[in-house]
Design a protein around this motif. Structure first.
Motif, PDB file in Angstrom:
ATOM      1  N   GLY A  75      -0.428   4.717 -13.236  1.00 51.28           N
ATOM      2  CA  GLY A  75      -0.066   4.663 -11.834  1.00 51.28           C
ATOM      3  C   GLY A  75       0.368   3.263 -11.426  1.00 51.28           C
ATOM      4  O   GLY A  75       0.611   2.400 -12.259  1.00 51.28           O
TER       5      GLY A  75
ATOM      6  N   LYS B 153      -0.928   6.602  -7.146  1.00 51.63           N
ATOM      7  CA  LYS B 153      -2.154   5.815  -7.248  1.00 51.63           C
ATOM      8  C   LYS B 153      -2.685   5.872  -8.673  1.00 51.63           C
ATOM      9  O   LYS B 153      -2.472   6.866  -9.375  1.00 51.63           O
TER      10      LYS B 153
ATOM     11  N   ALA C  72       0.827  -1.208   0.000  1.00 47.29           N
ATOM     12  CA  ALA C  72       0.000   0.000   0.000  1.00 47.29           C
ATOM     13  C   ALA C  72       0.866   1.265   0.000  1.00 47.29           C
ATOM     14  O   ALA C  72       0.525   2.255  -0.656  1.00 47.29           O
TER      15      ALA C  72
ATOM     16  N   ARG D 216      -0.698  -0.129  -9.562  1.00 48.08           N
ATOM     17  CA  ARG D 216      -1.911  -0.839  -9.145  1.00 48.08           C
ATOM     18  C   ARG D 216      -1.557  -2.250  -8.708  1.00 48.08           C
ATOM     19  O   ARG D 216      -0.531  -2.795  -9.080  1.00 48.08           O
TER      20      ARG D 216
ATOM     21  N   ARG E  51       2.189   1.662  -3.521  1.00 42.15           N
ATOM     22  CA  ARG E  51       1.088   2.091  -4.388  1.00 42.15           C
ATOM     23  C   ARG E  51       0.757   3.566  -4.168  1.00 42.15           C
ATOM     24  O   ARG E  51       0.379   4.287  -5.087  1.00 42.15           O
ATOM     25  N   ALA E  52       0.925   4.052  -2.937  1.00 37.99           N
ATOM     26  CA  ALA E  52       0.579   5.435  -2.593  1.00 37.99           C
ATOM     27  C   ALA E  52       1.497   6.464  -3.270  1.00 37.99           C
ATOM     28  O   ALA E  52       1.126   7.634  -3.365  1.00 37.99           O
TER      29      ALA E  52
ATOM     30  N   GLU F 234      -4.825   6.778 -11.674  1.00 44.78           N
ATOM     31  CA  GLU F 234      -5.764   7.876 -11.870  1.00 44.78           C
ATOM     32  C   GLU F 234      -6.900   7.399 -12.782  1.00 44.78           C
ATOM     33  O   GLU F 234      -6.699   6.510 -13.604  1.00 44.78           O
TER      34      GLU F 234
END
Length: 175
Positions: free
Chosen positions: A159, A151, A144, A161, A147-148, A153
């Motif tokens: 991004g 992210k 996470a 995923r 991924r941050a 879009e």
């Protein structure tokens, strides 16, 4: 008794389960994980099977939670957990620099991510990242955090995923 807590946990070969005064420790080939002993939950190991029970009626929900966490710990030290991330976008790349992950995400600078203890990062291709470890919660948290950085879009889908994640695309404005 909770339906989850009633289900026994089978301990695979090479996995040890120990309970001390305030700690529960699970050791296996992939590492060792510990958990603060939940109050009001009793443990019993017979023939390689771990059974949990609540000491009193007020602790029944905690027994189910403890059973789910311990089942994940046993699976983690025996097999490990993996989370796969995909980079989508022109020029988005991932590469390993020693133990650090170097990400090119369209910023003016590269993003360097240092993996915490117990987590292994790998990049089989330039657009894939594998996060592996024994602790399910830590693997998910690291995935996470990566991924941050960028992210996905909703207009072009660019991004970072999760593998298999579906991005709901929006329609662009019409003139």
């Amino acid at each position: 008794m909770s339906r989850v807590a009633k289900k026994p946990i089978s301990l695979p070969k090479g996995v040890e389960f120990n309970v001390s005064n305030d700690q529960v420790v699970v050791k296996g080939p992939k590492g060792s994980l510990s958990l603060a002993k939940p109050a009001g939950v009793e443990f019993k190991v017979e023939n390689g099977v771990l059974q949990l029970s609540a000491a009193e009626a007020a602790n029944i929900p905690m027994a189910g939670t403890a059973r789910a966490i311990l089942a994940n710990m046993v699976t983690g030290v025996a097999e490990g957990f993996t989370r796969k991330l995909e980079l989508v976008g022109v020029g988005y790349r991932a590469a390993m620099q020693g133990k650090d992950l170097n990400l090119s995400l369209g910023f003016s600078h590269p993003v360097v991510f240092v993996a915490p203890e117990g987590i292994t990062l790998a990049t089989p291709t330039q657009t894939e990242i594998l996060v592996t470890g024994a602790d399910k919660q830590l693997v998910g948290e690291v995935a996470a955090k990566i991924r941050a950085f960028r992210k996905p879009e909703p207009y072009k889908g660019k991004g970072i995923r999760y593998s298999g994640e579906k991005i709901i695309m929006k329609e662009a404005k019409k003139a």
